[in-house]
Design an enzyme around this catalytic site. Structure first.
Site, PDB file in Angstrom:
ATOM      1  N   LYS A 132       0.837  -1.204   0.000  1.00  0.00           N
ATOM      2  CA  LYS A 132       0.000   0.000   0.000  1.00  0.00           C
ATOM      3  C   LYS A 132       0.872   1.254   0.000  1.00  0.00           C
ATOM      4  O   LYS A 132       1.786   1.386   0.804  1.00  0.00           O
ATOM      5  CB  LYS A 132      -0.916   0.028   1.231  1.00  0.00           C
ATOM      6  CG  LYS A 132      -2.105  -0.889   1.128  1.00  0.00           C
ATOM      7  CD  LYS A 132      -2.993  -0.800   2.354  1.00  0.00           C
ATOM      8  CE  LYS A 132      -3.986   0.332   2.268  1.00  0.00           C
ATOM      9  NZ  LYS A 132      -4.940   0.294   3.420  1.00  0.00           N
ATOM     10  N   LEU A 133       0.529   2.146  -0.909  1.00  0.00           N
ATOM     11  CA  LEU A 133       1.231   3.425  -1.040  1.00  0.00           C
ATOM     12  C   LEU A 133       0.201   4.538  -1.155  1.00  0.00           C
ATOM     13  O   LEU A 133      -0.843   4.358  -1.796  1.00  0.00           O
ATOM     14  CB  LEU A 133       2.097   3.432  -2.307  1.00  0.00           C
ATOM     15  CG  LEU A 133       3.245   2.425  -2.385  1.00  0.00           C
ATOM     16  CD1 LEU A 133       3.557   2.091  -3.838  1.00  0.00           C
ATOM     17  CD2 LEU A 133       4.480   2.985  -1.696  1.00  0.00           C
TER      18      LEU A 133
END
Length: 318
Positions: A132-133
């Site tokens: 996740k970014l």
């Protein structure tokens, strides 16, 4: 008649937005997502004490430097929780890169590599992980590089069409548009209430979903951050929906007749030229809601990461 949750599963892949193993056992989602706030919450569950102890011991074995130990313990704990969750879900776990790296492409890539390595050492292949970014320009560019390496990414804190388009053009595996936080902003800004059909968050996800399908993008749309089951019902048919335990329970205990509201286009239109960085920044800046909510989301995740580190620091000192 099947309950609302079981009906919804016919049209949409259901993902549990939690680090709580008991909730995951109860609702049997396909995948699970975590974030710094959920890891902080999970770390306070007594059953997870051994996972924290393991992370602390491992971090101490890696370095004598306290700052490095803290970084290592934090990453190892997130992975330990992810490994436990993967014993219960057939699909993937989303594990988030430190929000404080949201504007640093290279450091985000390095952190992603570290998380993938820690999962591999725990016996988990990268095919079961989503990194996740935050959907900043730098986060999106990091995802482009990681996807080329076969590391799939979940672009989160997504509030605008500009972010969604840039993510798809970068080849991101999945995006998480935040439905409820969009609603929060509009309710506060206008002083109005919105029913599910007119919910600005629902409208945003619907627009993104339709654009992706019409333009032949393979990026998965996973609606996130819900405030009520009405929003969820209006997005039946979306590729995936990640839902917290309280709303999963409400869906399981209700019987609303579900019909798919989002249906993939059968014909596609030609792709446009990809957004440049300048175009992305301008288009994003034109949406005051998205600017506010992205900044707030990054700040709040960073605050919770800091709280987790205070807890881990105390344990490292023992």
């Amino acid at each position: 008649m099947a309950n609302t949750l079981e009906q919804l599963k016919l049209y949409t892949t259901i993902v549990a937005d939690t680090g709580d193993i008991e909730a995951i056992k109860r609702y049997q989602p396909e995948d699970a997502t975590t974030n710094p706030s959920l890891i902080l919450k999970a770390a306070q569950i007594p059953e997870y004490e051994s996972l924290i102890d393991n992370a602390i011991d491992w971090a101490k074995s890696q370095s004598d430097d306290l700052a490095q130990q803290l970084d290592d313990a934090s990453d190892k704990l997130a992975v330990n929780i992810g490994v436990e969750i993967l014993k219960l879900v057939p699909g993937r776990i989303s594990t988030e890169v430190d929000a404080r790296l949201s504007f640093d492409k290279e450091q985000s890539i390095a952190k992603a590599h570290k998380l993938v390595r820690l999962y591999k050492e725990a016996g988990v292949d990268k095919s079961r992980i989503l990194i996740k970014l935050a959907s900043t320009w730098e986060g999106i560019c990091a995802a482009r590089e990681l996807e080329k390496e076969g590391i799939n990414c979940n672009l989160t804190l997504l509030f605008s069409f500009a972010q969604a388009r840039a993510c798809a053009e970068a080849g991101a595996y999945l995006i998480s548009p935040f439905v409820g936080r969009i609603l929060d902003w509009y309710k506060k800004d206008t002083g109005k209430d919105y029913d599910a059909v007119n919910d600005p968050g629902v409208i945003s996800v619907t627009e993104i979903y339709n654009y992706y399908k019409q333009h032949g993008f393979n990026t998965v749309v996973m609606g996130a951050s819900f405030r009520n089951i009405g929003e969820i019902i209006e997005l039946a048919g979306c590729d995936r929906l990640t839902i917290g335990p309280s709303l999963l329970e409400e869906l399981a205990n209700s019987q609303v007749d579900i019909t798919p509201k989002l249906v993939a286009a059968t014909s596609t239109v030609a792709a446009e030229a990809p957004l440049t960085e300048a175009q992305f920044r301008w288009d994003f800046n034109q949406d005051p809601m998205a600017v506010d909510k992205l900044a707030e989301g990054i700040r709040n995740f960073a605050i919770d990461q800091g709280k987790l580190e205070v807890m881990l620091t105390a344990k490292l000192a023992n």
